[in-house]
Design an enzyme around this catalytic site. Structure first.
Site, short mmCIF file in Angstrom:
data_model
loop_
_atom_site.label_atom_id
_atom_site.label_comp_id
_atom_site.label_asym_id
_atom_site.label_seq_id
_atom_site.Cartn_x
_atom_site.Cartn_y
_atom_site.Cartn_z
N ASP A 16 -16.08 9.14 -2.57
CA ASP A 16 -14.85 8.82 -1.84
C ASP A 16 -14.31 10.13 -1.27
OD1 ASP A 16 -12.66 7.48 -0.82
OD2 ASP A 16 -11.61 7.32 -2.74
N GLN A 62 -10.38 -2.67 -3.55
CA GLN A 62 -11.60 -1.99 -3.13
C GLN A 62 -12.74 -2.28 -4.10
OE1 GLN A 62 -12.27 -0.05 -0.26
NE2 GLN A 62 -14.31 -0.47 -1.07
N CYS A 103 -15.84 3.92 0.34
CA CYS A 103 -14.80 2.97 0.77
C CYS A 103 -14.26 3.29 2.16
CB CYS A 103 -13.68 2.93 -0.25
SG CYS A 103 -12.73 4.45 -0.42
N HIS A 152 -6.89 1.17 -7.14
CA HIS A 152 -7.20 0.51 -5.86
C HIS A 152 -8.09 -0.70 -6.18
CE1 HIS A 152 -7.64 -0.26 -1.75
NE2 HIS A 152 -8.28 0.81 -1.33
N ARG A 165 0.89 -1.17 0.00
CA ARG A 165 0.00 0.00 0.00
C ARG A 165 0.93 1.22 0.00
NH1 ARG A 165 -5.31 1.48 1.63
NH2 ARG A 165 -5.37 3.51 2.69
N ARG A 194 -14.00 -6.41 2.07
CA ARG A 194 -12.58 -6.24 1.79
C ARG A 194 -11.80 -7.50 2.23
NH1 ARG A 194 -10.00 -1.45 1.35
NH2 ARG A 194 -8.26 -2.87 0.92
#
Length: 395
Positions: free
Chosen positions: A304, A211, A344, A208, A181, A371
């Protein structure tokens, strides 16, 4: 029963439960009828399961075999990198989702102990902190029997005391798979190029993908299928989640509308890739600067953060630029009456009102939980093949 076990000792036993036909890389199949037993056999153990074998036996019928053949579930993803959904075919994305559904059913719903990854080590490189990515990955990999090793920026300094290429080589010697990450997509590319183990994108500045798999699982659980859904994105278009929706929605037959302020539009190269995917899959993408236009008649509304980690110095400007982009009840009234909402997380009140975020339309908690099941699916497939127990869902 003892005779059956002795027979199995001489066969290449997969880690899935017995009692239904299995195909391994399209080369062999077998079925063992143990209608009066609740036996599961894996590479590591023999145990009692909450499943009855009668439910498995039905999977060996001709329709099940046809499903598997048509879907090409046995195409292997072992040793692949998972950097963007762009790199995966429609069927491969469906396979990852199918496995996520199956693992959730087996482990959460049926409390099955399924640990095929014993002895495997996962290096978790986190330049950017996270609640969901860390919790889902650590708990998920441990649930599969593996050992996750968390490496923050305080533990290792990528590209500081030694160059990134050397770090990739060293970390590969200590681990079986790497999840990173990071701030830059270039870091992921270097880890994948110079390391010798599969690399999973836990987030970067461009994509991402983990996600989006969780979002797709959540929407499928709610609607029963994905094809034909109209998704409205309201917020930052030049965003890693937006970009991953653009790579994923066409593959699943979903249409996407992106509403973003001027100056925050989707990356041009990503948009070109998305246009090509839409033509290939007969779906549509529409770009606008008007949130109302994007939301009108849609099934799903997604937003987001407006201020990504690392862009805190731009907060004041961004809050001004995104004025009018808050997801409110008034905006949602333009969507279908049974619309759903995704975020998210973590969420800020300027992005979505409490009335929407905590409403019956919001799926954010299921989205967060999924997730775990989707990252488990990815990690499993990159390390070893998996054949789902449950029937293939309709996508």
């Amino acid at each position: 029963m003892s005779m059956a076990l002795n027979i199995m000792k001489n066969l290449p036993v997969p880690s899935e439960s017995l009692g239904f036909a299995l195909n391994r890389r399209c080369t062999w199949s077998w079925s063992l009828g143990l209608s009066s037993s609740k036996l599961n056999i894996s590479k590591h153990r023999v145990k009692r399961s909450n499943y009855s074998t009668s439910s498995f036996t039905s999977r060996s019928n001709s329709s099940s075999a046809t499903e598997k053949e048509n879907h090409r579930e046995n195409c292997s993803l072992v040793n692949r990198n998972f950097l963007t959904l762009k790199d995966f075919t429609n069927d491969e994305v469906k396979t990852l989702l199918w496995t996520a559904f199956d693992l959730k059913k087996r482990i959460k719903d049926h409390h099955e102990l399924y640990q095929p990854l014993k002895g495997k080590n996962l290096a978790m490189i986190f330049e950017k902190r996270s609640t969901r990515t860390r919790m889902s990955t650590e708990s998920g990999f441990a649930s599969l029997g593996g050992h996750p090793i968390f490496l923050s920026s305080q533990d290792i300094h990528l590209g500081v005391n030694e160059n990134l290429s050397d770090s990739a080589r060293v970390i590969s010697r200590f681990s079986d798979i790497i999840l990173a990450r990071v701030y830059s997509n270039k870091t992921l590319q270097t880890l994948a190029k110079d390391g010798s183990k599969p690399v999973v994108n836990g987030l970067c500045d461009v994509y991402h993908p983990l996600q989006i798999l969780a979002d797709f699982q959540t929407l499928h659980e709610h609607y029963g299928q994905l094809k034909g859904l109209n998704i409205a994105w309201v917020g930052d278009g030049n965003n890693n989640v937006t970009h991953s929706f653009l790579m994923g929605c066409p593959k699943m037959g979903m249409n996407l509308r992106v509403a973003s302020p001027k100056g925050y539009e989707v990356d041009k190269l990503v948009a070109l890739d998305a246009d090509a995917l839409c033509k290939e899959n007969n779906t549509t993408i529409h770009y606008t600067n008007d949130p109302r236009e994007a939301v009108e008649g849609c099934d799903v509304i997604v937003t987001d953060t407006w201020v990504s980690m690392g862009a805190e110095e731009e907060k004041a400007k961004r809050l001004a630029d995104f004025h009018g982009y808050q997801v409110t009840q008034a905006l949602c009234s333009l969507a279908k009456p049974d619309y759903t909402f995704l975020h998210c997380l973590p969420r800020k009140s300027e992005e979505v009102s409490d009335e929407v975020f905590y409403s019956r339309h919001s799926l954010v908690w299921d989205e967060a939980e999924n997730r775990k099941w989707t990252v488990m699916s990815v990690l499993h497939h990159l390390l070893m093949d998996y054949n789902p127990v449950s029937p293939m869902p309709k996508f």
